[in-house]
Design a protein around this motif. Structure first.
Motif, short mmCIF file in Angstrom:
data_model
loop_
_atom_site.label_atom_id
_atom_site.label_comp_id
_atom_site.label_asym_id
_atom_site.label_seq_id
_atom_site.Cartn_x
_atom_site.Cartn_y
_atom_site.Cartn_z
N SER A 196 0.85 -1.19 0.00
CA SER A 196 0.00 0.00 0.00
C SER A 196 0.89 1.24 0.00
N MET A 197 0.31 2.34 -0.39
CA MET A 197 1.07 3.60 -0.40
C MET A 197 0.12 4.75 -0.09
N TYR A 198 0.49 5.54 0.89
CA TYR A 198 -0.32 6.72 1.22
C TYR A 198 0.11 7.88 0.36
N CYS A 199 -0.83 8.66 -0.08
CA CYS A 199 -0.44 9.80 -0.91
C CYS A 199 -1.19 11.06 -0.50
N ALA A 224 -2.65 11.42 -5.51
CA ALA A 224 -3.89 10.79 -5.97
C ALA A 224 -4.18 11.17 -7.42
N LEU A 225 -3.91 12.45 -7.76
CA LEU A 225 -4.12 12.89 -9.15
C LEU A 225 -3.17 12.15 -10.09
N VAL A 226 -1.91 12.02 -9.64
CA VAL A 226 -0.92 11.31 -10.46
C VAL A 226 -1.42 9.90 -10.72
N TRP A 227 -1.90 9.24 -9.66
CA TRP A 227 -2.42 7.87 -9.79
C TRP A 227 -3.52 7.81 -10.85
N GLU A 228 -4.45 8.76 -10.78
CA GLU A 228 -5.56 8.77 -11.74
C GLU A 228 -5.06 8.98 -13.17
N GLU A 242 0.63 27.86 -10.34
CA GLU A 242 1.26 28.43 -9.14
C GLU A 242 2.14 27.42 -8.39
N ASP A 243 1.88 26.10 -8.64
CA ASP A 243 2.67 25.06 -7.95
C ASP A 243 3.59 24.31 -8.92
N SER A 244 3.83 24.90 -10.07
CA SER A 244 4.51 24.12 -11.12
C SER A 244 5.91 23.65 -10.70
N GLU A 245 6.61 24.48 -9.92
CA GLU A 245 7.95 24.08 -9.50
C GLU A 245 7.90 22.84 -8.63
N GLN A 246 6.99 22.90 -7.68
CA GLN A 246 6.86 21.77 -6.76
C GLN A 246 6.40 20.52 -7.51
N ILE A 247 5.51 20.71 -8.47
CA ILE A 247 5.01 19.58 -9.27
C ILE A 247 6.16 18.93 -10.04
N ARG A 248 7.01 19.76 -10.63
CA ARG A 248 8.13 19.21 -11.42
C ARG A 248 9.11 18.43 -10.55
N ALA A 249 9.16 18.82 -9.28
CA ALA A 249 10.07 18.10 -8.38
C ALA A 249 9.42 16.83 -7.81
N SER A 250 8.13 16.93 -7.44
CA SER A 250 7.54 15.83 -6.67
C SER A 250 6.89 14.73 -7.52
N VAL A 251 6.33 15.10 -8.68
CA VAL A 251 5.59 14.09 -9.45
C VAL A 251 6.49 12.94 -9.92
N PRO A 252 7.68 13.23 -10.49
CA PRO A 252 8.53 12.08 -10.88
C PRO A 252 8.87 11.19 -9.68
N ALA A 253 9.02 11.81 -8.50
CA ALA A 253 9.33 11.02 -7.30
C ALA A 253 8.15 10.10 -6.94
N VAL A 254 6.94 10.65 -7.07
CA VAL A 254 5.75 9.83 -6.78
C VAL A 254 5.68 8.65 -7.76
N ILE A 255 5.94 8.93 -9.02
CA ILE A 255 5.87 7.85 -10.02
C ILE A 255 6.97 6.82 -9.76
N GLN A 264 8.11 6.02 -6.86
CA GLN A 264 7.63 5.20 -5.72
C GLN A 264 6.59 4.19 -6.16
N LEU A 265 5.69 4.65 -7.04
CA LEU A 265 4.64 3.72 -7.53
C LEU A 265 5.28 2.57 -8.31
N LEU A 266 6.29 2.92 -9.11
CA LEU A 266 7.00 1.89 -9.88
C LEU A 266 7.72 0.93 -8.95
N ALA A 267 8.39 1.49 -7.94
CA ALA A 267 9.16 0.66 -7.01
C ALA A 267 8.26 -0.31 -6.26
N ARG A 268 7.03 0.10 -5.98
CA ARG A 268 6.10 -0.77 -5.23
C ARG A 268 5.28 -1.67 -6.16
N GLY A 269 5.56 -1.57 -7.44
CA GLY A 269 4.86 -2.45 -8.39
C GLY A 269 3.41 -2.08 -8.61
#
Lengths: 88, 378
Positions: free
Chosen positions: A30-33, A38-42, A63-76, A78-83
């Motif tokens: 499982s993974m908490y987000c 959750a949007l990335v997952w969808e 307004e959050d584009s910088e944070q998105i560019r940093a965090s979204v690849p990390a979320v993906i 993690q999702l890949l690492a957890r299968g």
């Protein structure tokens, strides 16, 4: 060539209390987000690459584009690492 | 302390006394800086994780992050699994109705829908269907048409009380169905329970808009007590979810249950319910309706039987023999009263000095007969 990202079947996203969790009904994975996670997952529907998901979210939330560019690849990652998602 | 907390949470709806006690024990857990891990693991083992989580939330105490997430995860899985089991049950019930096969749903699939405030609160392993003996083959054939398969290699005899379990994968989850010709195993401690016993007085409800039937509430109470709390010593081990079944059934259907029928069907029932008060206090309305008189707290509350023949001699180490003998001959008074349905005072002495030794002798006799007949030890 860039791979698109697809959710693995059987994984489910649900809200419980104030949290969002992606889990497998029979495995212990499982993974908490957060809401962005959750949007990335969808968006991992097999039609978009990591870069396209980042661009789409950055366009919706400029307004959050910088944070998105940093965090979204990390979320993906993690999702890949957890299968939970796969490259197609 | 873990067993005390689980005992308190073994119910669907809490009450003030229960939450006061739960709060005290959780405070003690934090004060002693005891790890939550064993509590979560025990709750899972006893089928109580969703109920534990529900009551902890109700109490609004701060659950440490990791155990909270473990409990959330177990709750979600149980909710999801039971939602799929409900879909599967509705499909089966519809198929059987079309073939005019009478069906009574039993155990978890009925309890989770009728007794608990949401189905996910009651984890289960399989879906139990009770049909007439004459319909078992047709039922199995219908299940096969729906995609269920049974193990070809198995050691279940043809005249067993249920057929070989049949399984099917739905949305990645394995759904197991047991078709029963008799609700309980054939054993001298159990009454015969074919479909005919419960078909005409069953309780109707619906799952996903499909009409289904289960046992009458009085039968259900009798059955969950027999199956979960008064089973033959080598059968179903004690788990707190069985306590939760009985307590939730009584608390949530107090006015609908015909208590005179219960008294006739199950004379020891009131004594059994009295024993459960020591695990999780009954609400005022139950006390008033049933006139329970708990008396003095018996020793060993929450300590189930752990002697022979539940555990075998061959697995006992030499230095454990005295403890094993004590567990066999002198189990907790709470368990004796619960298992033999005896009240406090002299009746509880009867359980200790007559009922229990007599039952052990019956088991000895049964094992001796097996041995003499040259069969393998069960």
């Amino acid at each position: 060539m860039q791979h698109t990202i697809r959710r693995k079947p059987d994984f489910i996203l649900e809200r419980i209390d104030d949290e969002i969790v992606v889990y497998h009904p029979t495995l212990t994975t499982s993974m908490y987000c957060n809401p962005t996670g959750a949007l990335v997952w969808e968006l991992c529907d097999g039609s978009l690459t990591t870069g396209e998901i980042v661009d789409l979210l950055a366009e919706i939330y400029p307004e959050d584009s910088e944070q998105i560019r940093a965090s979204v690849p990390a979320v993906i990652d993690q999702l890949l690492a957890r299968g939970m998602v796969e490259l197609t | 302390m873990i067993r005390t907390i689980l005992g308190l949470c073994a119910r669907d709806r809490g009450n003030e006394s229960m939450y006061v006690l739960l709060g005290q024990h959780l405070h003690e857990l934090s004060r002693r800086q005891t790890s939550w891990e064993p509590l979560v693991h025990s709750a899972e083992h006893h089928g109580l994780a969703p109920l534990l989580y529900k009551h902890l939330k109700q109490l609004a105490i701060g659950i440490p992050l990791h155990p909270r997430r473990q409990l959330q995860s177990l709750t979600l899985r149980s909710r999801h699994a039971n939602a799929i089991r409900n879909i599967a049950t509705a499909e089966i019930a519809r198929a059987l109705a079309e073939e005019r096969i009478n069906l009574v749903l039993a155990k978890g699939i009925a309890l989770c829908n009728l007794v608990y405030s949401e189905p996910g609160l009651r984890p289960m392993r399989d879906i139990d269907l009770l049909v007439a003996d004459a319909d078992t083959a047709r039922t199995a054939a219908l299940l096969a048409d729906l995609g269920y398969r049974s193990e070809e290699r198995h050691d279940i005899p043809d005249d067993y009380y249920h057929l070989v379990p049949m399984t099917r994968s739905i949305d990645g989850m394995t759904i197991t169905v047991e078709v029963h010709r008799n609700l309980l195993p054939y054993h001298r401690q159990y009454p015969p329970w074919p479909l005919a016993r419960s078909l005409d007085n069953g309780w109707d409800f619906s799952i996903d808009d499909v009409p289904v039937r289960t046992l009458a509430l009085e039968d259900m109470l009798f059955h969950v007590a027999l199956h979960g709390l008064q089973a033959p010593l080598t059968y179903e081990p004690f788990r707190f979810i069985h306590v939760a079944d009985v307590v939730s059934l009584v608390e949530n259907h107090l006015e609908e249950i015909d208590w005179q029928v219960v008294q006739t069907l199950f004379p020891a029932g009131i004594n059994l319910l009295t024993c459960l008060h020591w695990l999780t206090p009954w609400s005022e309305s139950v006390f008033m309706k049933l006139g329970l008189e708990p008396g003095r707290r018996p020793w060993g509350v929450g300590q189930p039987y752990s002697g022979w023949p539940l555990h075998r001699f061959r697995n006992v180490r030499f230095r454990q023999v005295p403890e094993f003998a004590r567990n066999t001959l002198l189990p907790s008074l709470w368990w004796l009263r619960l298992y033999y349905g005896r009240g406090p005072g002299r009746p509880s002495m009867r359980a200790r000095w007559i009922d229990h030794p007599r039952l052990l002798l019956q088991w000895l006799k049964a094992y001796a007969l097996h041995y003499i007949r040259g069969k393998r030890w069960a």
